[in-house]
Write a protein that holds these residues in place. Structure first.
Motif, mmCIF file in Angstrom:
data_model
loop_
_atom_site.group_PDB
_atom_site.id
_atom_site.type_symbol
_atom_site.label_atom_id
_atom_site.label_comp_id
_atom_site.label_asym_id
_atom_site.label_seq_id
_atom_site.Cartn_x
_atom_site.Cartn_y
_atom_site.Cartn_z
ATOM 1 N N ASN A 93 0.806 -1.207 0.000
ATOM 2 C CA ASN A 93 0.000 0.000 0.000
ATOM 3 C C ASN A 93 0.844 1.264 0.000
ATOM 4 O O ASN A 93 0.448 2.285 -0.548
ATOM 5 N N LEU A 124 -0.581 2.887 -2.952
ATOM 6 C CA LEU A 124 -1.595 3.905 -2.701
ATOM 7 C C LEU A 124 -1.015 5.307 -2.654
ATOM 8 O O LEU A 124 -1.700 6.277 -2.949
ATOM 9 N N ARG A 157 -2.885 5.222 -11.604
ATOM 10 C CA ARG A 157 -3.419 4.527 -10.447
ATOM 11 C C ARG A 157 -4.768 3.928 -10.766
ATOM 12 O O ARG A 157 -5.656 4.612 -11.251
ATOM 13 N N ALA A 198 -7.841 10.195 -3.876
ATOM 14 C CA ALA A 198 -6.449 9.746 -3.789
ATOM 15 C C ALA A 198 -5.585 10.840 -3.166
ATOM 16 O O ALA A 198 -4.661 10.570 -2.400
ATOM 17 N N ARG A 256 -5.954 10.784 0.499
ATOM 18 C CA ARG A 256 -5.142 9.721 1.079
ATOM 19 C C ARG A 256 -3.685 10.150 1.206
ATOM 20 O O ARG A 256 -3.014 9.886 2.196
#
Lengths: 676, 176
Positions: A488, A492, A644, B46, B49
């Motif tokens: 992650n 991410l 992504r 995103a 995050r």
């Protein structure tokens, strides 16, 4: 096919010109359909240039020697792989490649923005149209690959054997894609200036473009260095050649931009600076083309003198002038929306990084154009050699390494002193220990190496610490398992953790260069068959010299047997010298690579009757680390830039939940809890 | 020669089509707009995050973190609102260009107002909570639309720019 090519080029010229005119009309009249039609013009130019490229590839593959370009760069015996690669072997073809890839990027960016940034797109279309028009104009009227000869020769002169290397497929193509890619951020910057929408939206919209262009440019430069090293046989990878510098200039500015863009995104600062850097990157890309193609410099890379020099320099100056004009006009809107933080803060260190990179750009630019300036002003032929660049670039590189280590660990706005101490204890210790060990091992003979290694250890420790802190944050705050936390971290928040990888790769690269420069060894001399020479602990025996006749060339192969200091046989190395029909002479370097050093053997001449050979031998330390660093840099860049998957996620609750760790876990607090 | 001429002609046709098509084609459908907005939504999430990570590793102080997070969440709610609107009615491209997304409704002033009123809001700790926050933002945004025609308005407008409705009368109390 020559007629198809010429027609397609003309069509591309008209289509891109149409895009420019309709873009302006559509923007001024706020006519969406007109703007869309202008965008259609760009797509049309792309289709037409693809047609032209197809025509050239077809002519090359069918060896249509009635075209001057095909006759000059291919021959009947040339393999298909290099025949297609001959597309960009000459001036005309590489300009066509430039225009073609530009039109493809432009069409892609238009497709990508078909529903977004509609306020910016008319002007983006105009800038792209002008650039495509300009390069198509050059191809059509100044260097056409479709010029026909008055007679059709029976065979072509063939491709320069130096270009007959897989590098011909990587180095020029990636470099051009990188250069061309920077047109897109430039177009957005100009559009943002014209429309006055100078927030961070344009920067966010071109972030991926900039990153990919940077990666491609980096790959282009580094693959070029590798190609030079393995093929040219002078034992180096970088010579501060004007054309090498021409690629380094936009790279340095683009690197600066990648960093300062973050400051604008996060803090609303450095707006003028960013516009300036984007414009400079674009202008320097075109300027590089000018250096390569105008015939003003002599270089391995230079093409013959041509008439397009004034046009290219004019286009460079035009882009600079337009940007300056727009920035001055828009200055009131370009005021920072945030304030700079303390002296020790992330934004300040980003600024410092930028200043260093711009200083490097200035050094390289001055060293590159100084001979031109002297020639023009005083008629003196001046040379600026590697010592000039090394003297100025090494201190700047050292300063840059310090900021690379410090900057990522600092917080935005202001940095708490107790954090500072905690974050930097390990990296500083790592640097100090490395310095101590290096001095113990090597003494003070190479103080530069000590400094670079110590800094390298410092930066590496900060990179590890940075990744470790992220990993810990994921583990403790989100309760993730080890594997999941790592996945992650890079999956991410790729942007945050791709960056440190690039830094780590860069550090390896710099260490490789420093060790290589400091400990390089070289012997040149004549060896008879059966005779040995010693270099760097190796004993090299010339076993045989064999002449071989190949279809396209004649070559002499020298076989060298290598033994190490203890007398252990390490096998043989083959070094070749080849002679092509067109009097081209090419050496094929013989090499034995280890992580510590490469043994690098060049067969420079021979006398078959006497059985002697003229041999250059080099010990090239740490080159392995340079290439490893290169691989890591590119990998980090690709991780940061990779599209992504999450972006594409639909918005049903299940999927939303699957976008794990969107929010803080209960009790999640600021950094103190997670710092090591 | 014939091949080259045919191909040239084909190129001409394709280019002419690309240039002419926008004058004939209909504009984007509602679903297309919604799909694009959804993609945009993911992109902004995103970024949220990314911010969280930055805060957690001590790179951002709390005020800055909250302000930036609020702004991003505000963007998400604008997007949500736009998605709903699009799905409700087929919006034309022109109207959308003036909509909450393109018009950068969430300027610094709005954010500051949001932050000051919400400065002490708990940071949401689950996806559901986050969605609730976004939903709440959306209602605030709706308060910034003309009650008659739905056009985006500035908070100090007295009359709607499009339909002329009296906004002062219809305005809900501030700070909602």
């Amino acid at each position: 096919m020559g007629s198809l090519g010429r027609f397609a080029l003309l069509l591309a010229l008209i289509a891109s010109g149409y895009a420019v005119v309709m873009g302006v009309v559509g923007a001024r009249g706020r006519r969406e359909d007109v703007v869309r039609s202008a965008e259609g013009g760009i797509k049309g130019a792309m289709v037409a240039l693809t047609g032209a490229a197809f025509a050239l590839i077809w002519a090359l593959l069918t060896k249509d020697f009635s075209l001057e370009y095909v006759a000059s760069y291919t021959s009947k015996s040339l393999s298909v792989f290099y025949t297609v690669g001959a597309f960009w072997a000459g001036q005309a073809g590489s300009l066509l490649l430039w225009a073609w890839t530009l039109s493809m990027s432009a069409a892609l960016v238009i497709r990508h923005n078909r529903y977004r940034n509609r306020d910016l797109m008319p002007w983006v279309t105009v800038v792209l149209g002008v650039t495509i028009f300009f390069f198509t104009f050059l191809v059509l009227f100044h260097a056409s690959p479709f010029t026909e000869l008055s007679f059709t020769p029976a065979d072509g002169s063939g491709l320069n054997p130096l270009l007959q290397n897989y590098g011909q497929w990587i180095h020029p193509v990636t470099l051009y894609l990188g250069f061309v890619g920077f047109t897109i951020p430039f177009a957005f910057a100009i559009a943002a200036l014209i429309t006055g929408r100078l927030g961070d939206r344009w920067i966010r919209s071109v972030r991926k473009w900039t990153l990919w262009s940077w990666i491609l440019l980096t790959a282009g430069i580094l693959f070029g260095a590798r190609w030079a090293y393995v093929e040219l046989g002078w034992g180096g990878y970088w010579a501060w050649d004007p054309v090498e510098n021409a690629s380094l200039l936009p790279w340095l500015v683009a690197t600066a931009y990648l960093h300062s863009a973050v400051v604008q995104e996060k803090r609303g600062l450095m707006k003028v600076w960013n516009v300036g850097l984007v414009a400079a990157t674009f202008s320097l890309s075109v300027f590089g083309t000018f250096l390569t193609r105008s015939g003003v410099i002599s270089s391995v890379h230079a093409f013959a003198e041509s008439t397009m020099g004034p046009l290219l320099i004019g286009f460079t100056l035009l882009s600079v002038a337009v940007t300056i004009g727009l920035v001055v006009w828009r200055l009131p809107l370009l005021r920072a929306s945030g304030r700079f933080g303390a002296v020790v803060s992330r934004e300040s260190s980003f600024l410092l990084t930028n200043l260093i990179l711009v200083a490097m750009t200035a050094v390289v630019l001055w060293g590159t154009i100084y001979p031109l300036v002297m020639q023009a002003a005083r008629g003196i032929k001046a040379q600026v050699g590697p010592p000039f660049f090394q003297a100025l670039m090494v201190p700047l590189a050292i300063a840059l390494m310090i900021t690379v280590g410090v900057c990522p660990l600092l917080a935005w706005r202001h940095q708490r002193a107790d954090h500072l101490r905690r974050y930097f204890t390990i990296p500083l210790s790592a640097g100090a220990v490395t310095a101590g060990v290096t001095i113990l091992l090597t003494g003070f003979s190479h103080i530069g190496v000590v400094v670079i290694l110590a800094l390298g250890a410092f930066v590496m420790a900060t990179v590890v610490e940075e990744v470790w802190r992220g990993y810990r944050a994921r583990r403790t705050l989100h309760g993730e398992g080890r594997f999941r936390a790592v996945r992650n971290l890079f999956g991410l928040t790729p942007r945050r953790y791709g960056g440190p990888l690039v830094h780590a790769g860069m550090v390896l690269l710099v260490i490789g260069i420093a060790l290589n420069v400091a400990y390089k060894q070289e012997t040149k001399g004549v060896l008879a068959i059966g005779q040995t020479a010693k270099i760097g602990g190796y004993t090299v025996l010339l076993e045989s010299l064999t002449p071989e006749q190949e279809p396209s060339h004649f070559q002499v192969v020298g076989v060298f047997r290598v033994t190490d200091a203890e007398g252990k046989d390490l096998g043989t190395i083959r070094a070749e010298q080849a002679f092509y029909d067109n009097d081209q002479q090419v050496t094929e370097v013989g090499m034995r690579s280890t992580p510590a050093a490469d043994l690098y053997i060049v067969l420079n001449g021979y006398d078959m009757s006497a059985g002697i050979a003229n041999v250059d031998m080099f010990i090239e330390p740490a080159v392995f680390w340079l290439w490893l660093g290169m691989a890591i840099v590119l990998m980090g860049g690709v991780i940061a830039a990779w599209p992504r998957r999450a972006n594409m996620m639909a918005r049903d609750p299940e999927t939303e939940r699957a976008l794990d760790e969107l929010v803080l876990a209960p009790g999640g607090g600021p950094g103190e809890e997670v710092a090591p | 020669m014939i091949v080259a001429a045919t191909l040239s002609f084909l190129l001409l046709i394709v280019v002419a089509y690309l240039v002419a098509a926008p004058f004939l084609a209909s504009s984007e459908t509602g679903e297309e707009v919604a799909a694009r907005l959804t993609e945009e939504r993911g992109r902004v999430l995103a970024q949220v995050r990314d911010l969280d990570m930055e805060f957690q590793t001590g790179k951002l102080d709390e005020d800055e973190y909250r302000a930036q997070r609020e702004r991003r969440l505000g963007e998400v709610s604008s997007i949500d609102r736009a998605i709903e609107e699009t799905l409700a009615e087929e919006t034309s491209l022109d109207a959308e260009a003036e909509g909450p997304l393109a018009d950068e409704a969430y300027d610094e002033a709005t954010v500051e107002a949001e932050v000051s009123t919400n400065g002490h809001t708990q940071i949401p700790d689950s996806d559901e909570d986050l969605e609730r926050v976004i939903e709440a933002r959306k209602h605030t945004l709706e308060a910034h639309a003309c009650p008659e025609c739905g056009t985006a308005i500035d908070h100090d407008d007295v009359f709607c720019r499009k339909c002329g409705a009296d906004l002062a009368a219809a305005r809900p109390s501030r700070g909602a």
